[in-house]
Design an enzyme around this catalytic site. Sequence first.
Site, mmCIF file in Angstrom:
data_model
loop_
_atom_site.group_PDB
_atom_site.id
_atom_site.type_symbol
_atom_site.label_atom_id
_atom_site.label_comp_id
_atom_site.label_asym_id
_atom_site.label_seq_id
_atom_site.Cartn_x
_atom_site.Cartn_y
_atom_site.Cartn_z
ATOM 1 N N CYS A 197 0.859 -1.219 -0.048
ATOM 2 C CA CYS A 197 0.113 0.056 -0.019
ATOM 3 C C CYS A 197 0.816 1.305 0.097
ATOM 4 C CB CYS A 197 -0.914 0.005 1.143
ATOM 5 S SG CYS A 197 -2.007 1.255 1.409
ATOM 6 N N HIS B 26 -10.025 0.768 3.007
ATOM 7 C CA HIS B 26 -9.725 2.062 3.126
ATOM 8 C C HIS B 26 -10.716 3.147 3.640
ATOM 9 C CE1 HIS B 26 -5.132 2.437 2.448
ATOM 10 N NE2 HIS B 26 -5.216 1.705 1.340
ATOM 11 N N HIS C 194 -9.249 -4.205 -0.712
ATOM 12 C CA HIS C 194 -8.189 -3.349 -0.187
ATOM 13 C C HIS C 194 -8.704 -2.021 -0.121
ATOM 14 C CE1 HIS C 194 -3.927 -2.128 0.604
ATOM 15 N NE2 HIS C 194 -4.411 -0.911 0.187
ATOM 16 N N GLU C 195 -9.138 -1.321 -1.301
ATOM 17 C CA GLU C 195 -9.495 -0.088 -1.687
ATOM 18 C C GLU C 195 -10.894 0.265 -0.261
ATOM 19 O OE1 GLU C 195 -7.187 1.804 -2.388
ATOM 20 O OE2 GLU C 195 -6.086 0.361 -3.338
HETATM 21 ZN ZN ZN Z 1 -3.772 1.109 0.298
#
Ligand code: ZN
Length: 199
Positions: free
Chosen positions: A128, A175, A171-172
């Site tokens: 990341c 966030h 993953h996004e």
């Molecule tokens: Zn990331």
Amino acid sequence: MPKHLHAHPIDAHRPDTSTAPNGTISGTYRRVVVRRVLTRPNALLARRSRDIDPRAPGVVALAEELVTTMRASPGCVGLAAPQIGELVRMFCVDVTGHRKTKSCAGLVILVNPRVVERTEDVVMREGCLSVPDFTGDVARAATVVVEGFEPGSSTLVRIAANAMEARCLLHEIDHLDGILFTDRVVDPEKSLFARKVFG
Ligand SMILES: [Zn+2]
């Protein structure tokens, strides 16, 4: 006053791409600023982002900044708005050309995304931009279906993804909920790896 001093202020932040082969920034986004990416432990990365109207003023411009910032980082396959300090639910992903890519929808930018289907978890190494010093082994769904809105549009789009693309979408979305991959590693003692630093 020389003519160049009248340039729009945003130009002052443009990266010097004059020597980049073919340029890493497409012509479409040439005038868009590359934003600074926040890194852990910046507190904004741990906050939950809010839904936004995909047709609200500024949403398309923010999407362009996200994409431009992603493109400016070699090897970067996704970026979420909170990583550039904007606590709104939007991200971009593009796994084109990555060695672990199977499904590939090209550039995907989604507003207010949600996972509507997912299969069993698999473990894969990930990294990341906001965690520059480490990679880690993380368990995530092998395949997902994600829905969301395109910036500037009220049309719902649906992405079915697997492998690298599924991992990036999840993953996004993490966030947007204030979750970093370091919060999800399989074993905090054994699943984080220092990134190699060259030079
Ligand atoms: Zn990331």
